[in-house]
Design an enzyme around this catalytic site. Sequence first.
Site, mmCIF file in Angstrom:
data_model
loop_
_atom_site.group_PDB
_atom_site.id
_atom_site.type_symbol
_atom_site.label_atom_id
_atom_site.label_comp_id
_atom_site.label_asym_id
_atom_site.label_seq_id
_atom_site.Cartn_x
_atom_site.Cartn_y
_atom_site.Cartn_z
ATOM 1 N N PHE A 174 -2.218 5.124 3.746
ATOM 2 C CA PHE A 174 -2.313 4.526 2.376
ATOM 3 C C PHE A 174 -3.488 5.078 1.608
ATOM 4 O O PHE A 174 -4.557 5.526 2.243
ATOM 5 C CB PHE A 174 -2.660 2.947 2.400
ATOM 6 C CG PHE A 174 -1.296 2.403 3.111
ATOM 7 C CD1 PHE A 174 -0.244 2.155 2.369
ATOM 8 C CD2 PHE A 174 -1.382 2.174 4.246
ATOM 9 C CE1 PHE A 174 0.715 1.481 3.227
ATOM 10 C CE2 PHE A 174 -0.450 1.437 5.052
ATOM 11 C CZ PHE A 174 1.028 1.222 4.268
ATOM 12 N N GLU A 175 -3.268 5.457 0.595
ATOM 13 C CA GLU A 175 -4.340 6.261 -0.523
ATOM 14 C C GLU A 175 -5.255 4.989 -0.537
ATOM 15 O O GLU A 175 -6.658 5.518 -0.888
ATOM 16 C CB GLU A 175 -3.876 6.359 -1.769
ATOM 17 C CG GLU A 175 -3.465 4.987 -2.848
ATOM 18 C CD GLU A 175 -2.663 5.283 -3.965
ATOM 19 O OE1 GLU A 175 -3.345 5.941 -4.873
ATOM 20 O OE2 GLU A 175 -1.384 5.287 -4.126
ATOM 21 N N THR A 176 -5.349 3.858 -0.357
ATOM 22 C CA THR A 176 -6.300 3.105 -0.391
ATOM 23 C C THR A 176 -7.560 2.988 0.786
ATOM 24 O O THR A 176 -8.449 2.429 0.701
ATOM 25 C CB THR A 176 -5.830 1.319 -0.407
ATOM 26 O OG1 THR A 176 -4.878 1.407 0.490
ATOM 27 C CG2 THR A 176 -5.498 1.246 -1.772
#
Lengths: 325, 325, 253, 253
Positions: D49-51
């Site tokens: 995930f980009e997070t």
Amino acid sequence: MKPEDNKVMRLQDAVEKYVTDGCHLSIGGFTLNRNPMAAVYEIIRQKIKDLHVYAHSNGQGVDELIGGGCVSRLEIAYGGTGKFMSTCIRFKKAVQEQTIIVEDYSNFQMTLRFLAGAMGIAFLPTRSSLGTDIINKWGFPKAFRKQHDRIPNQKLVVMDNPFDGWCDTKKVVLVPAITPDVTIIHVQMADFRGNCRIEGLTFADVEQAKAAKRLVITCEELLDDDYLKTDPDRNQIPFIHADAVVKVPFGAYPTACFKYYDYDATYMKAYARAAKNDDAYQQYLAAYIFDCPTHTHLLDKVGRRRVESILADRNRGYAKHLDRK
Amino acid sequence: MKPEDNKVMRLQDAVEKYVTDGCHLSIGGFTLNRNPMAAVYEIIRQKIKDLHVYAHSNGQGVDELIGGGCVSRLEIAYGGTGKFMSTCIRFKKAVQEQTIIVEDYSNFQMTLRFLAGAMGIAFLPTRSSLGTDIINKWGFPKAFRKQHDRIPNQKLVVMDNPFDGWCDTKKVVLVPAITPDVTIIHVQMADFRGNCRIEGLTFADVEQAKAAKRLVITCEELLDDDYLKTDPDRNQIPFIHADAVVKVPFGAYPTACFKYYDYDATYMKAYARAAKNDDAYQQYLAAYIFDCPTHTHLLDKVGRRRVESILADRNRGYAKHLDRK
Amino acid sequence: MDYTLKELMTICAAREIKNNDIVFCGTGISMLAAMAAKNINAPDSVIFFETGAIDSRLEDIPLAVADPRIMYHTSANGGLMEAFCTMQNPLSGTRIVGILGAAQIDLYGNLNSTVIGEYDAPDVRFSGSGGACDVASFVSRSIIFMKMEKRKFKKKLDYLTSPGFLDGPGGREKAGLPPGGPDKVITDMGVMGFDEHTRKMFLIGCFPGITPDQILDNMEFEIRTDRAVEIAVPTQTELTLLREKCDPHGLIL
Amino acid sequence: MDYTLKELMTICAAREIKNNDIVFCGTGISMLAAMAAKNINAPDSVIFFETGAIDSRLEDIPLAVADPRIMYHTSANGGLMEAFCTMQNPLSGTRIVGILGAAQIDLYGNLNSTVIGEYDAPDVRFSGSGGACDVASFVSRSIIFMKMEKRKFKKKLDYLTSPGFLDGPGGREKAGLPPGGPDKVITDMGVMGFDEHTRKMFLIGCFPGITPDQILDNMEFEIRTDRAVEIAVPTQTELTLLREKCDPHGLIL
């Protein structure tokens, strides 16, 4: 288990496979802490030659690689280990005798260069070193750089701030990314996939690890399950970056490994003494490296008492009562 | 206790002191997680106007600030909260009605911009967005930028790689640093000095915190001793960056706070419903913000049962059996 | 009162540190000076290492900036990136005082810690910058430890590793550096400062028994000595705290 | 066999994911596709995930990329910096497959998720890039979910948020982007790919009961349909695993 899970190997095999003559290498740690010394000794033992080494202040490991005759080129910020060698001795000798070529940067610049590699970007900017000889004097001249396609065309570039004084900044220095062929780090814990947990300061290990084409991890504790995933906030390097995982207890010895053991002041003082004299250094190499087929043999030679004396107080993370005189 | 230790204050006072009309603000969190919602509601309650807001994907908080009429300008990567609002509704309305001016970047670019601020460097490079309208179309035109000395002269700059193809890179995009007047983050634990511990993902909170001239921290647990220093590997923000520390249990509600509570799906769905209609939204503002002098009052209005339903399973860090339909 | 030259130098440096300063520490005497300040005159100063530790408790004196002793009981354990960003960031960097040493210094407080002789074929190679160039580039003021010798106080440095005021007034600005620069030079014979207009080094004071001329005899360049006074000797309290709290095993002293 | 269009689309996307792919996930159906792949055909794919979470266990389906469910049992919990650096770094980035959605797509797979109408005075404002532009810029291939509508398959995008092949062969290179680009477009009527020479979208296959002409009728631009075949329907195993393992509460399906 998926193919890329099969990363656990013996140190000899990992070094043989990933550290080859002429390759570009970086090692983790800082001065007298968490240098991947077992791997360094194995590189010397395997007589790997002509390494191009990238270091910020990776003191003991870099000095031993140079002393072992493995290094041709070095990009570095600091060659020292603090009190034991304010300047690394075999490094000093090699530079003065011009048996290695050195390019100087600052610690921040070397860190940014590794970060740039890890980020997949060609360079990063800083305001450090403007007006100094780090900018003016180049260890690798332009012509030399032209001949080597693994070395960027310029040491660094000074550039005007295109955002017109934004952040009160008129000029910046751009430093080029480093992407070593292989980075070797020593960590407190890794799992069979290569997830890593470093305790205490991480130095620039994470950046060095992610910048490299291949990553070899030596670790105090090797977990054959998903234990590290139960507390992922403490893990810094996910397994997707890892190529080899090797269990080597005391793998940073004689440098320190926070929460596990302290540096061995006795060893480091003896090393510094030997390093000052070529004959003594040859004897050191023979006794502690070439006569020791593995790191365990070196530890045996040092003896249980010395090793026990540096074991860390688990609360403080170092050996509170170690005699460091 | 030294003067700069006196950072503990009430939320009302912290917002009054540090968030002023027209100031440049950034808030932490991401979409529906760890937004500093108690602070957001207090800003709305205090009717702060004309904010210039910097956000990557700080969904719920940004939408409520816009809905509350506090925002004039917004630099953003993503206005949404995932499933509950694929596009933030008050944000969408404000942009379409042109009551706010928006400048678009990508999430990486906004993160780099905060990092540049935290690093004290005027810009950072990336390869993202080359060839796209993020480069071509500017929300803040050049003339507008010229009039505002708190806004850089250019949205971004495309530049040739001065290291001549190093890292197979011909061009990069430079994005300018952000240095907000104030950043507000919500964390799991902070101590009276302002040392912070974030659990789970940190998003860009650390960069946002260090980039800001002032840092306001709201926290679930406020420690009046040095407890956090006993495990510093888990702390991300040292106290030297902090200006105010405020204890606000459920301070991220209705967004989630890993290990403490989940997002409140019921609240967020009701919010989205209200946000679609101006009258309903005014009622929402009145009932949940203006009629609630403090965050505790808002929680009381929601009711103990709902709050208890989102309490996190301490092992998983979220509410396993929460009904999210 | 009995004290060694090293103790005097350490205490002179410690006195320069104010409460709430963030103190960047190198190895050896510079670290000891920071510990002395914290234990004597600036209990709320914050000790900070380029390796990424901030506000370390320092129960025991570290022998390098990567000593595991600095990782114990800190505010946060990061890495080099965090540390150098804290220095480069003007919001935190301007609150930092750096303590540095070097092989050579010039009139404007520029430092050499890289080579003596030609860079390509050096007579003597030293450690190199490490974080020194970064600190000298970023922080608002620094304190420099130097031994008084003609070959160390040089008209022209063999290599300019860490920027002082470069070529004088406006030099840092011209080069593109942030404001800042050296504040004091603590030597084994006395203490120097830098004139706020000319940016040139001048003598602040001599240690007991030392004359300005003796100091000038140990420098390649001339400095003004007309403002020199005698430096106050360490007090008993200072010495006791230094010896007992900072370095009880005499690892640095 | 009974299945919904959403199930079919999800499974079509999941089939594109190979073992050991690192899968970048957005919200909604793209996340479900990644979970489906992991549970059905690519158990050793890694969800990312980009997070900042990597290899999350995903016991429960997340409703956003910052859902606390993605933070549980990961390899490492970092932040946005770590995630995007992993994408931009070609050593890891080229192993990533991105799954994206958008408001508009063009012949070369460029995406708009920002505005309809003028940028300065938009008729409709969408969320904006988020990490989509970054993913599309960096990773070696991406899978795009689109609804078949004339206003979505556009001759000219109102705003080019995320780069596909830009203006065709060599477009990315000319712009300075790394190699990569869109691989598949999964719609509610069929699946498209991109010709490796012309970089133009073409029809790979129609869903059962759909003809190429019906697809063309829902696009503003023309694509080649001569290579189109019928798409294999979901198997019972695929459906069972999708329904029971990935989204038992029907939060996305």
